[in-house]
Design an enzyme around this catalytic site. Structure first.
Site: not given
Length: 374
Positions: A15, A75, A94, A96, A118, A270
């Site tokens: 991505r 990510k 993101y 996490h 998130e 995750d």
């Protein structure tokens, strides 16, 4: 503002944070968009499409990180990327962080202002930047379950739909949120028998009203889980506590109660995972077997369908990127408490209470910060 879009370097992550169209909109607003060479190729967006939209292609990640004031990526930054972050810079991705103490330490040491997709909330308290990837992850989870049930992948050789005279597979979905509903819908569409276990009574009532005719919806209790463990073919873990570590819903000892060749798909990996036996895997090597049970624990499931995932993600994050670029993070967060809920670290301080709780740390009061910014 100078916005940087690096090429993702997490294993098998195809991505990219912004499509050429989204980059072009930011350029039209007067911003400079830097895109690392080949960043979009995994999603079938060539460099030429970005340059045609007005973006600038940079030759390397160090150059991009050095020039950019706002880093927008998919990510969490990998170790070599964290080294490039600096105080005064904004990271929007993101993250996490709850199960990843070393990354929190590194972000705090860098001084970067890190905002997590998130945990950003909208006016209704929903998670608008998590929603599109949760939707896709749930759908991929059902596809992955079908794949893992095949004999050549270690599964029991069961077809989700069954066949004439053969019962369909039994799929248990743990959690009735966005991931769970999408996983259940695809599994049902593939012909499986589906049971959703949801702990929240209000959510169960809502699901019963909206989908009770399609799924068997039960309370997520230990007793209910044990009722299905011996007979189920697939369990999809879709439980989420925003920003925090995932609840452990299945112990390692439970594996001995399951059928040989049954499948666990842990969409919450995750955030630490729903199953005690879970450990992160990649699209390169997506599965492993413990106690005869196939585990699929890919930490970036939407990365399997990068064109779809990139398009959905970029559309969701663009308004937020625009606000950060137009106003700076202080004004953007001060004007929107839901956006401010995404703030994880800034200036060496931790602001996400859920991450702090998961890691036994203390967090600064984000409400006090907002008063200061306002």
């Amino acid at each position: 503002m100078i916005i940087g879009v690096p090429k993702e370097i997490k294993v098998q992550e195809f991505r990219v944070a912004l499509t050429p169209q989204c980059a072009g909109q930011l350029v039209a607003q007067g911003h400079c968009v830097l895109v690392e060479r080949h960043a979009g190729e995994g999603s079938a967006y060539a460099d030429e499409l970005y340059t045609a939209a007005g973006a600038e292609i940079t030759g390397s990640a160090p150059e991009l990180f050095e020039r950019a004031e706002l880093i927008v990526k998919v990510k969490e930054p990998q170790p070599e990327e964290v080294e490039l972050l600096r105080d005064g810079q904004i990271l929007f991705a993101y993250l996490h962080l709850a199960p990843n103490r070393p990354l929190v330490d590194a972000l705090l040491a860098s001084g970067v202002t890190a905002i997590a997709f998130e945990t950003v909330r909208d006016a209704s308290g929903r998670l608008p930047l998590l929603f599109p990837m949760s939707e896709i992850a749930g759908r991929v989870a059902a596809q992955a379950a079908a794949y893992c049930l095949e004999k050549k992948h270690g599964g029991a050789g069961v077809l989700l739909s069954g066949a004439s005279g053969v019962s369909p597979a039994l799929v248990i979905v743990l959690g009735g949120g966005v991931v769970g509903i999408n996983a259940a819908t695809i599994a049902l569409g593939m012909g499986a028998q589906v049971v959703i276990l949801e702990s929240n009574a209000h959510k169960r009532d809502q699901l019963e009203r909206e989908m009770g005719a399609r799924f068997d919806i039960r309370p997520s209790t230990r007793g209910e889980l044990e009722r299905y463990l011996c007979d189920c073919d697939v369990i999809i873990g879709a439980a989420l506590v925003p920003g925090d570590t995932s609840p452990r819903l299945l112990s390692r000892a439970d594996l001995s109660l399951m059928k040989n060749g049954a499948v666990l798909v842990d969409v919450a990996i995750d955030q630490g995972g729903c199953f005690e036996s879970s450990r992160p895997t990649s699209h390169d090597t997506p599965t492993y077997i413990e106690e005869g049970v196939v585990h699929y624990c890919v930490a970036n499931m939407p990365g399997a369908v990068p064109r779809t995932a990139t398009t959905a993600l970029a559309a969701a994050i663009l308004p937020y990127v625009s606000r950060l670029a137009d106003s700076g993070w202080r004004c953007a967060l001060a004007a929107d408490e839901g956006f401010a809920a995404g703030l994880s670290t800034s200036g060496g301080a931790l602001y996400c209470a859920a991450v702090a709780r998961a890691q036994g740390r203390s967090a600064e009061d984000i409400r006090q910060l907002l008063l200061t910014l306002a």
